[in-house]
Scaffold this active site. Structure first.
Site, PDB file in Angstrom:
ATOM      1  N   LYS A 103       0.858  -1.191   0.000  1.00 36.39           N
ATOM      2  CA  LYS A 103       0.000   0.000   0.000  1.00 36.39           C
ATOM      3  C   LYS A 103       0.882   1.225   0.000  1.00 36.39           C
ATOM      4  O   LYS A 103       2.015   1.196   0.504  1.00 36.39           O
ATOM      5  CB  LYS A 103      -0.889   0.031   1.249  1.00 36.39           C
ATOM      6  CG  LYS A 103      -2.117   0.895   1.099  1.00 36.39           C
ATOM      7  CD  LYS A 103      -3.219   0.188   0.326  1.00 36.39           C
ATOM      8  CE  LYS A 103      -4.428   1.056   0.113  1.00 36.39           C
ATOM      9  NZ  LYS A 103      -5.555   0.294  -0.449  1.00 36.39           N
TER      10      LYS A 103
HETATM   11  P1  NAD Z   1     -12.728   7.730  -3.238  1.00 31.22           P
HETATM   12  O1  NAD Z   1     -11.750   8.763  -2.846  1.00 31.22           O
HETATM   13  O2  NAD Z   1     -13.067   7.566  -4.687  1.00 31.22           O
HETATM   14  O3  NAD Z   1     -14.113   7.957  -2.452  1.00 31.22           O
HETATM   15  C1  NAD Z   1     -14.190   8.045  -1.062  1.00 31.22           C
HETATM   16  C2  NAD Z   1     -15.596   8.475  -0.699  1.00 31.22           C
HETATM   17  O4  NAD Z   1     -15.746   8.431   0.721  1.00 31.22           O
HETATM   18  C3  NAD Z   1     -15.923   9.904  -1.115  1.00 31.22           C
HETATM   19  O5  NAD Z   1     -17.282   9.973  -1.494  1.00 31.22           O
HETATM   20  C4  NAD Z   1     -15.676  10.693   0.171  1.00 31.22           C
HETATM   21  O6  NAD Z   1     -16.403  11.921   0.213  1.00 31.22           O
HETATM   22  C5  NAD Z   1     -16.183   9.715   1.189  1.00 31.22           C
HETATM   23  N1  NAD Z   1     -15.666   9.913   2.534  1.00 31.22           N
HETATM   24  C6  NAD Z   1     -14.403  10.186   2.918  1.00 31.22           C
HETATM   25  N2  NAD Z   1     -14.337  10.307   4.248  1.00 31.22           N
HETATM   26  C7  NAD Z   1     -15.581  10.086   4.713  1.00 31.22           C
HETATM   27  C8  NAD Z   1     -16.150  10.056   6.005  1.00 31.22           C
HETATM   28  N3  NAD Z   1     -15.415  10.283   7.081  1.00 31.22           N
HETATM   29  N4  NAD Z   1     -17.465   9.774   6.112  1.00 31.22           N
HETATM   30  C9  NAD Z   1     -18.208   9.545   5.019  1.00 31.22           C
HETATM   31  N5  NAD Z   1     -17.734   9.536   3.767  1.00 31.22           N
HETATM   32  C10 NAD Z   1     -16.430   9.825   3.625  1.00 31.22           C
HETATM   33  O7  NAD Z   1     -12.186   6.365  -2.636  1.00 31.22           O
HETATM   34  P2  NAD Z   1     -12.606   4.876  -3.055  1.00 31.22           P
HETATM   35  O8  NAD Z   1     -11.621   4.382  -4.038  1.00 31.22           O
HETATM   36  O9  NAD Z   1     -14.063   4.819  -3.356  1.00 31.22           O
HETATM   37  O10 NAD Z   1     -12.287   4.104  -1.704  1.00 31.22           O
HETATM   38  C11 NAD Z   1     -13.240   3.961  -0.654  1.00 31.22           C
HETATM   39  C12 NAD Z   1     -12.837   2.783   0.205  1.00 31.22           C
HETATM   40  O11 NAD Z   1     -12.817   1.594  -0.598  1.00 31.22           O
HETATM   41  C13 NAD Z   1     -11.457   2.863   0.849  1.00 31.22           C
HETATM   42  O12 NAD Z   1     -11.490   2.203   2.089  1.00 31.22           O
HETATM   43  C14 NAD Z   1     -10.585   2.081  -0.118  1.00 31.22           C
HETATM   44  O13 NAD Z   1      -9.402   1.594   0.483  1.00 31.22           O
HETATM   45  C15 NAD Z   1     -11.546   0.967  -0.474  1.00 31.22           C
HETATM   46  N6  NAD Z   1     -11.229   0.258  -1.705  1.00 31.22           N
HETATM   47  C16 NAD Z   1     -11.136   0.915  -2.898  1.00 31.22           C
HETATM   48  C17 NAD Z   1     -10.863   0.203  -4.052  1.00 31.22           C
HETATM   49  C18 NAD Z   1     -10.821   0.854  -5.404  1.00 31.22           C
HETATM   50  O14 NAD Z   1     -10.692   0.145  -6.399  1.00 31.22           O
HETATM   51  N7  NAD Z   1     -10.951   2.166  -5.514  1.00 31.22           N
HETATM   52  C19 NAD Z   1     -10.642  -1.184  -3.989  1.00 31.22           C
HETATM   53  C20 NAD Z   1     -10.756  -1.826  -2.762  1.00 31.22           C
HETATM   54  C21 NAD Z   1     -11.056  -1.101  -1.636  1.00 31.22           C
END
Ligand code: NAD
Length: 413
Positions: A103
């Protein structure tokens, strides 16, 4: 005290105990293989210089190159990156993707920087960590606060250093630069594949079920859309600015148009406001936390009313909360299974880039669905057989595979 790293190590300790592995194996798997912290001096658009800190942690690469996202968030610290890297190792092992876990994190709030500044940060960070990354070494991908443009800059910076284009160094790239069809929606599609399997497992008809989704980014937005497409009533969604709800279900397409226009779900005319904390306690069948770590904790776990929690985010449920939910009979589909769609299609992207031969979207979707369903069935079967929660079953299956790779490779010297 609970933190992602404390919880990740606790989950590992439980798996090690269950599998009857020794203390040395726990220590080996609890410790990252490589860590690099770098200083990123950024010249801001106004000419001033700011120092930003970045990390890359390779938790394990016994089963193949390390793999894991890159996060841009002001809260990023080394321990958080260590926990996320460890979860990536288990995720890749569980889904039988031939990678270890890694990561990256840069302590920056991307909303406060121009595109040109973010490009300079990304290029300098990539240059600093370039001794560690590469298609056979460690392959970053997007995570919170990063996107396909970030990956394009990383790929270009790494390639310039090598003197030729190296498409396989990152995944989640734009389609025009060797990205895979279906990658952008892969995590959310995977979340919905397992959510639908889990609803049916609980004898809940998806078309008569309701859901709340926290986070409306790359994962939560697609999850809301695909749940809606499957007939699930999406009753509430939120982002970091707040949330919206509608008892009869939100019009997700209209909400997406609102987010494209304003940058947030807040103010959407087709619903009422709801606080993030209240969304987690809404009376729905399915809760999808798809934002950040630790949102379901010992202080609110007893008020979660959903029967089913499908973890779109990494680590949204603390270990203490996990115990409360298990004791209350709430089914939790753990992150390392639920959100694995992203790394599966990242793997497909890397395979396609290495072969310079691209698949159709149908091929990608079909193979993604097959892998998600197979992993769900394996975890469910093991959980039933050994009387475990889905998280304990998933972690144990993964740890067993990684420990086996260690035994077979042996220790050098
Ligand atoms: P992103 O930046 O695209 O979106 C994050 C979202 O969460 C946004 O809408 C943001 O406003 C919201 N957010 C942030 N802090 C917040 C809070 N305290 N309360 C409520 N909402 C909040 O990120 P993402 O890629 O969608 O990732 C989200 C989660 O999914 C993370 O934990 C990430 O590690 C996990 N994840 C992502 C992927 C991927 O392919 N992008 C894969 C596996 C896991």
């Amino acid at each position: 005290m609970s933190s992602p790293l404390v919880d990740a190590r606790r989950q590992l300790a439980d798996a090690v105990k269950l599998l009857g592995l020794d203390r040395g194996t726990f220590d080996l798997l609890a410790t990252p293989r490589r860590e690099l912290t770098v200083c990123i001096p950024l010249r801001r658009d106004d000419g001033s210089v700011e120092i930003i800190t970045g990390h890359r942690v390779q938790h394990n690469y016994s089963r193949g190159p390390a793999k894991g996202g890159l996060r841009y968030s002001p809260q990023v610290d080394l321990d958080e990156v260590r926990a996320l890297a460890m979860w990536m190792t288990w995720k890749c092992a569980l889904l039988d993707v031939p990678y270890g876990g890694a990561k990256g994190g840069v302590a920056i709030d991307p909303r406060h920087y121009s595109a040109a500044e973010l490009e300079r940060v990304t290029r300098r960070y990539t240059s600093e960590i370039s001794p560690l990354i590469g298609p056979a070494h460690d392959i970053p991908a997007p995570d919170i606060g990063t996107d396909e443009q970030t990956m394009a800059w990383m790929m270009d910076t790494y390639s310039v250093g090598r003197g030729h284009t190296v498409l396989g160094v990152v995944t989640g790239k734009p389609i025009s630069l060797g990205g895979s069809l279906g990658r952008a929606t892969a995590t959310s599609r995977g979340v919905v594949h397992v959510a639908l399997e889990a609803l049916r497992h609980l004898d809940l008809d998806p078309t008569r079920s309701s859901a709340a989704v926290q986070g409306f980014g790359k994962v939560g937005r697609g999850a809301s859309r695909f749940l809606g497409d499957a007939g699930v009533t999406v009753r509430a969604v939120s982002d970091q600015y707040g949330g919206v709800q509608h008892a009869d279900g939100l019009d997700v397409a209209a909400l997406e148009a609102h987010v494209d226009a304003t940058g947030s779900v807040v103010g959407f005319a087709g619903g009422e406001p709801i606080e993030n904390d209240d969304l987690l306690e809404l009376d729905v069948d399915l809760l999808v936390p798809a934002a950040v770590e630790g949102v379901i904790h010992s202080g609110n776990a007893d008020r979660v009313r959903a029967q089913l929690v499908v973890e779109g985010a990494n680590g949204p449920t603390t270990a203490d909360a996990d115990a409360v939910l298990a004791q209350r009979g709430v089914t939790v589909v753990p992150d390392i299974l639920a959100n694995a769609g992203g790394v599966i299609v990242s793997y497909f992207e890397w395979v396609q880039a290495n072969q310079a031969y691209w698949w159709t979207e149908g091929e990608v979707e079909e193979r993604l669905a097959a892998r998600m369903t197979t992993a769900w069935e394996h975890v469910l079967e093991y959980a039933r057989r050994a009387d475990l929660t889905l998280r304990a079953a998933a972690t144990s299956l993964a740890v067993k595979r990684v420990a086996q790779a260690h035994v077979q490779r042996g220790l050098y010297p």
